[in-house]
Design an enzyme around this catalytic site. Structure first.
Site, PDB file in Angstrom:
ATOM      1  N   HIS A 236       0.849  -1.148   0.356  1.00 46.72           N
ATOM      2  CA  HIS A 236       0.010  -0.131  -0.089  1.00 46.72           C
ATOM      3  C   HIS A 236       0.890   1.257   0.203  1.00 46.72           C
ATOM      4  O   HIS A 236       1.581   1.774   0.953  1.00 46.72           O
ATOM      5  CB  HIS A 236      -0.862   0.037   1.082  1.00 46.72           C
ATOM      6  CG  HIS A 236      -2.113  -1.048   1.320  1.00 46.72           C
ATOM      7  ND1 HIS A 236      -3.032  -0.975   0.231  1.00 46.72           N
ATOM      8  CD2 HIS A 236      -2.167  -2.001   2.050  1.00 46.72           C
ATOM      9  CE1 HIS A 236      -3.776  -2.255   0.886  1.00 46.72           C
ATOM     10  NE2 HIS A 236      -3.209  -2.817   1.562  1.00 46.72           N
ATOM     11  N   GLU A 266      -1.577  -6.769  -2.326  1.00 49.92           N
ATOM     12  CA  GLU A 266      -2.823  -5.645  -2.099  1.00 49.92           C
ATOM     13  C   GLU A 266      -2.133  -4.118  -2.650  1.00 49.92           C
ATOM     14  O   GLU A 266      -2.657  -3.274  -2.074  1.00 49.92           O
ATOM     15  CB  GLU A 266      -3.098  -5.447  -0.513  1.00 49.92           C
ATOM     16  CG  GLU A 266      -3.265  -6.680   0.023  1.00 49.92           C
ATOM     17  CD  GLU A 266      -3.804  -6.549   1.546  1.00 49.92           C
ATOM     18  OE1 GLU A 266      -3.992  -5.383   2.027  1.00 49.92           O
ATOM     19  OE2 GLU A 266      -3.750  -7.618   2.481  1.00 49.92           O
TER      20      GLU A 266
HETATM   21  C1  XIL Z   1      -9.506  -3.263   4.196  1.00 52.51           C
HETATM   22  C2  XIL Z   1     -10.598  -3.550   3.519  1.00 52.51           C
HETATM   23  O1  XIL Z   1     -10.277  -2.831   2.250  1.00 52.51           O
HETATM   24  C3  XIL Z   1     -11.766  -2.534   4.248  1.00 52.51           C
HETATM   25  O2  XIL Z   1     -12.847  -2.714   3.370  1.00 52.51           O
HETATM   26  C4  XIL Z   1     -11.938  -2.697   5.675  1.00 52.51           C
HETATM   27  O3  XIL Z   1     -12.743  -2.120   6.322  1.00 52.51           O
HETATM   28  C5  XIL Z   1     -10.392  -2.919   6.185  1.00 52.51           C
HETATM   29  O4  XIL Z   1      -9.676  -3.735   5.761  1.00 52.51           O
HETATM   30  N1  XIL Z   1      -4.547  -4.745   4.850  1.00 52.51           N
HETATM   31  C6  XIL Z   1      -5.254  -5.752   5.009  1.00 52.51           C
HETATM   32  C7  XIL Z   1      -6.656  -5.791   4.273  1.00 52.51           C
HETATM   33  O5  XIL Z   1      -4.874  -7.165   4.814  1.00 52.51           O
HETATM   34  O6  XIL Z   1      -7.426  -6.705   4.562  1.00 52.51           O
HETATM   35  C8  XIL Z   1      -7.040  -4.405   4.431  1.00 52.51           C
HETATM   36  O7  XIL Z   1      -8.354  -4.472   3.686  1.00 52.51           O
HETATM   37  C9  XIL Z   1      -6.350  -3.489   3.861  1.00 52.51           C
HETATM   38  C10 XIL Z   1      -5.001  -3.466   4.786  1.00 52.51           C
END
Ligand code: XIL
Length: 423
Positions: A236, A266
Site C-alpha cells: 500500500h 494488495e
Molecule cells: C481493508 C478493507 O479494504 C476495508 O474494506 C476494511 O474496512 C478494512 O480492511 N491490509 C489488509 C486488508 O490486509 O485486509 C485491508 O483491507 C487493507 C490493509
C-alpha cells in the site's frame, strides 16, 4: 408555441439529455488498448480484490475487471469476523459466491486471512490462551476444509509486526505469545497440505526494522521446519513517500533466498483526492518501477491490486485527503497507471540463449565440448545449463547429434564464429 408545451418540451429534452448523459458514463468507459494485464505474460498471475456484495455490481464493473485479471482476493468476506461471527457458526454465503464466480471465470482465489489483530470478533479476543488456540485451530480446520480444492493460497497470518520491528501488541500476542504465528502455520499445513501458506504484511518493501523482523521470523521458521511457502508484500504505497527500488529488489531477493515465493498482495498507490496529471504520472512511475523489479525476480508468483477502479477503494475512507490509488478511474477508464503496469509486465527477462554453452557459464569452451561428447556417448542425459538441451542443438535441427559435435569443433577451432542456429 404555447408556454405549457414549451415547458413540456424542455422537460422532455432534459430527461432525454440526462438519460443520454447517464448512458454515456457507463458506455464511455474506454476499453484499454493492448493486451489485458493477465495476458501480457504468463509468468505471474495478475489480480484484484472484490468487495462483499460484488455480485450486485453493474455490468461495467465486470466488463472491465473480468477479462483483465486471473486471481482474486476477498476484500472482507473471508476474514474471521465475516466467516465465523459467533463461535463455530460459519457464514459461507459471500465467500462461496466469490469462489463460484472465480471458478466460472477461470480465476485463482487467494484466501485472506486467518490470524489478524483486526476484523476478528470480540468472542475470540476474550478467550484465554488454551481456548484461543482451540478456536484458532477450529477456525483454520473448518475454513480450509470448506474451501478444499477451491482456494490454493491462504494468508495464514496478517500484519504481525509493528513498524519498529517488534511483535504487534495484538490480543493474539498478549494472550498466546508470539507462538500463535507458528501454531497457525502448522495447523494450516496439517489441515490442507496442498495449500500455499503465506505471511502477509504492509511496509515490508524496504530493508528496515519491520522487514528485518519478518525476515528473521521466516528464516527461523525455515530453519525449524515450520511450514511457510511465501511472503505477501501488501504494497500500500503513497506518492508522498519515496521508494528506493533497488532496495526493494534487494529485499525481495533475501526472502527469495530463503526459498519463499513472493506475492504482491494488495498493491495500490495513493495520490491526492483532488489529483492532477503530474501526480497521476508519478503514480504510474511507482507502479512501473515496482512491477519491473517484480518481473525480474523469479520468486514473484502474483501481482494483485487492492481493487481496480477508484470508484471502489478502501483508500478515501482510511487515509484522509488521499484517493485515486488504482489502475482505472471512477468511470472505469484506464489511467496512466494502467499502461505503466501493462508495459512493466511485458518486461519479463527473456533468458539469454548462448548456443554451445552447455554448462551455462556464459561462454562456449572445451568443457562444453566434452559435455557434448559425454551426452552423445550416453554417459549423461542432460546438461548443467537449464536450457542445455536447447543450446546443445547448435544447428537447430531438432535433435542433438554428431553434426552438432562437428560444428562445435569448428567453432572452438575458429573455423566458424557463429553457430547455424544463430543465423
Ligand atoms: C481493508 C478493507 O479494504 C476495508 O474494506 C476494511 O474496512 C478494512 O480492511 N491490509 C489488509 C486488508 O490486509 O485486509 C485491508 O483491507 C487493507 C490493509
Amino acid at each position: 408555441m404555447k408556454k405549457n408545451s414549451f415547458k413540456s418540451l424542455t422537460v422532455a429534452l432534459s430527461v432525454l439529455l440526462t438519460s443520454l448523459m447517464v448512458c454515456s458514463v457507463t458506455v464511455n468507459a474506454a476499453t484499454p488498448t493492448g493486451k489485458r494485464l493477465k495476458d501480457v505474460q504468463s509468468r505471474v498471475m495478475v489480480g484484484t480484490e472484490f468487495s462483499s456484495g460484488f455480485t450486485n455490481m453493474d455490468s461495467t464493473f465486470f466488463n472491465t475487471a473480468t477479462p483483465e485479471f486471473n486471481i482474486v482476493t476477498a476484500e472482507n468476506c473471508m476474514k474471521w469476523s465475516d466467516l465465523e461471527p459467533s463461535q463455530n457458526n460459519f457464514t459461507w454465503t459471500e465467500g462461496d459466491r466469490l469462489v463460484n464466480w472465480a471458478k466460472a471465470n477461470n480465476y485463482t482465489v487467494h484466501g485472506h486471512t486467518f490470524v489478524w489483530y483486526n476484523q476478528t470478533p470480540n468472542w475470540v479476543q476474550n478467550l484465554n490462551a488454551n481456548a484461543m488456540e482451540a478456536a484458532m485451530n477450529n477456525h483454520i480446520d473448518k475454513v480450509m476444509a470448506h474451501y478444499k480444492g477451491k482456494i490454493p493460497i491462504w494468508d495464514v497470518a496478517n500484519e504481525c509486526f509493528e513498524d519498529n520491528g517488534t511483535y504487534r501488541n495484538s490480543f493474539w500476542y498478549r494472550v498466546m505469545g508470539k507462538s500463535y504465528i507458528e501454531k497457525a502455520f502448522i495447523r494450516a499445513r496439517a489441515a490442507d497440505p496442498s495449500v500455499k501458506l503465506i505471511y502477509n504484511d504492509y511496509n515490508l518493501e524496504y530493508t528496515g526494522p519491520k522487514s528485518n523482523a519478518a525476515y528473521e521470523m521466516l528464516k527461523d521458521f525455515k530453519s525449524r521446519g515450520i511450514p511457510v511457502d511465501g511472503i505477501g508484500f501488501q504494497m500500500h504505497l503513497d506518492i508522498q513517500y519515496a521508494i528506493d527500488y533497488n532496495d526493494f529488489a534487494k529485499n525481495m531477493q533475501r526472502f527469495a533466498d530463503l526459498g519463499l515465493e513472493i506475492y504482491i498482495t494488495e498493491m495500490d498507490v495513493r495520490v491526492s483526492s483532488n489529483t492532477n496529471s503530474a501526480e497521476l504520472d508519478k503514480q504510474a512511475s511507482y507502479y512501473k518501477n515496482i512491477i519491473e523489479k517484480c518481473m525480474a525476480q523469479p520468486a514473484v508468483k502474483a501481482i494483485q491490486f487492492w481493487g481496480f477502479t477508484d470508484k471502489y477503494s478502501w483508500v478515501p475512507g482510511t487515509f484522509q485527503g488521499r484517493d485515486n490509488a488504482l489502475l482505472f478511474d471512477k468511470n472505469y477508464n484506464p489511467k496512466s497507471a494502467y499502461y505503466a503496469v501493462q508495459a512493466a509486465l511485458a518486461t519479463t527477462p527473456v533468458p539469454k540463449v548462448i548456443y554451445g554453452d552447455l554448462d551455462g557459464n556464459g561462454s562456449v569452451d572445451a568443457i562444453d565440448y566434452s559435455l557434448l561428447k559425454q551426452y552423445l556417448l550416453g554417459a549423461i542425459t542432460k546438461f548443467p545449463a537449464e536450457n542445455g538441451l536447447t543450446v546443445a542443438d547448435v544447428n537447430a535441427s531438432g535433435s542433438i547429434d554428431s553434426l552438432d559435435f562437428v560444428i562445435m569443433k569448428q567453432y572452438l577451432t575458429g573455423l566458424i564464429t557463429k553457430f547455424p542456429a544463430q543465423e
